[in-house]
Design an enzyme around this catalytic site. Structure first.
Site, PDB file in Angstrom:
ATOM      1  N   LYS A 196      -3.841  -9.823  -0.196  1.00  0.00           N
ATOM      2  CA  LYS A 196      -3.532 -10.678   0.957  1.00  0.00           C
ATOM      3  C   LYS A 196      -4.194 -12.047   0.803  1.00  0.00           C
ATOM      4  O   LYS A 196      -5.418 -12.149   0.671  1.00  0.00           O
ATOM      5  CB  LYS A 196      -4.003  -9.991   2.237  1.00  0.00           C
ATOM      6  N   GLU A 253       1.137  -1.955   6.528  1.00  0.00           N
ATOM      7  CA  GLU A 253      -0.180  -2.485   6.186  1.00  0.00           C
ATOM      8  C   GLU A 253      -1.247  -1.460   6.576  1.00  0.00           C
ATOM      9  O   GLU A 253      -1.196  -0.857   7.639  1.00  0.00           O
ATOM     10  CB  GLU A 253      -0.433  -3.806   6.920  1.00  0.00           C
ATOM     11  N   CYS A 289       1.330  -9.202   6.164  1.00  0.00           N
ATOM     12  CA  CYS A 289       1.080  -9.540   7.562  1.00  0.00           C
ATOM     13  C   CYS A 289       0.886 -11.044   7.794  1.00  0.00           C
ATOM     14  O   CYS A 289       1.843 -11.793   7.888  1.00  0.00           O
ATOM     15  CB  CYS A 289      -0.107  -8.742   8.083  1.00  0.00           C
TER      16      CYS A 289
END
Length: 315
Positions: free
Chosen positions: A140, A66, A181
């Site tokens: 995300k 990331e 994440c």
């Protein structure tokens, strides 16, 4: 009588159909845990070198961390942001990924970078096929907003916009679900990815990839736990890739990039320093584990349902 009442076919709406057959059974994956600096050109060149090394060691799929092209901070996101859709000089990070995937004939899940699109910034993962084509872009979905007094405070939502779409893509190494994440904390997203495919839209992933950067507070407790949980819940492979740890950085990553198998077993991992992990994925183990422990046939559709709105609206 009890088994008839389970109604596993009703536990997912729309109902499931058979899992797709992957284009290959076994292959090697490379996880490139990279040291990230404030020098963008250096980060891009460094990532290129790591990808090339992983490919030389036999990796057909390479995963990056990331936010690998610059520091992980709200002040850096706008500075290092790229216009991915424009490409070329406006997105040197993805231009490199496209070139190297085409040249080496590998699939790349390109970690994530800060993306500028109009007035919005996103934390975005790009997937490139063996021809260097951008075949998926995951923004995300769940932004990392946390406040643990005396430990860590961070709010991605100060600068970033959340994505709106789950991302699953057919690649040369199988069907891959993408999260970034914090997305890994939400089992519902992984369940959607693992749900067997409908006739009108992709589902039924063989592998989940989560580029991530857990920190020194949540990392020791949750990083491996969540990976093993997503793999065990859904009986598939989970691959993660973190930046290497920099104790002097404003945000200190936990590291420990990992590959987990469909029974929740840790197949390969590393510590917090820079590393390139090469490990084998064998999709035959997915069906074997699901045969031994038939969760798909045991879901209580009479008590609960997972409704995939995206699939439902596409039918």
């Amino acid at each position: 009588m009890a088994s008839a009442a389970c109604k596993p076919e009703q536990a997912r709406v729309p109902p499931a159909v058979p899992l797709p057959t992957p284009p290959l059974t076994k292959f090697k994956v490379g996880l490139c845990q990279l040291a990230v600096t404030a020098d963008k050109e250096r980060n891009i060149a460094h990532a290129r070198k790591a990808i090339e090394e992983a490919a030389q060691k036999g990796a057909q799929l390479v995963l990056l961390p990331e936010i690998w092209n610059g520091p992980y901070s709200n002040s850096s996101f706008p500075v290092f942001a790229e216009d991915i859709d424009a490409g070329g000089e406006l997105s040197p990070s993805t231009a490199m990924l496209s070139e190297v995937s085409r040249r080496l004939k590998i699939t790349i899940v390109g970690g994530s970078i800060s993306e500028r699109s109009g007035d919005h910034l996103y934390n975005t993962c790009c997937v490139f096929n063996t021809e260097g084509k951008l075949i998926a872009k995951h923004r995300k979905i769940h932004l990392f907003d946390i406040d643990i007094p005396g430990k860590i405070t961070f709010q991605e939502s100060k600068t970033l916009t959340p994505g709106e779409t789950p991302t699953i893509v057919d690649t040369e190494v199988g069907r891959v679900g993408i999260g970034i994440c914090y997305d890994m904390r939400f089992q519902e997203l992984a369940m959607l990815y693992a749900a067997r495919a409908s006739l009108s839209s992709l589902r039924g992933a063989h592998l989940l990839c989560y580029p991530g950067a857990f920190n020194m507070t949540t990392g020791p407790l949750h990083w491996e736990l969540l990976q093993r949980s997503r793999a065990t819940d859904n009986q598939l492979y989970v691959a993660t890739c973190s930046p290497a740890r920099d104790a002097e950085a404003g945000y200190v990553a936990w590291g420990h990039s990992t590959l987990v198998g469909p029974f929740g077993e840790v197949l390969a991992t590393t510590e917090h320093e820079e590393a390139i992990i090469i490990s084998e994925i064998d999709y035959s183990l997915v069906e074997m584990r699901r045969t031994y422990l038939p969760l798909q046939k045991q879901r209580r559709g009479d008590l609960y349902q997972l409704v995939d709105v995206q699939r439902l609206n596409s039918q």
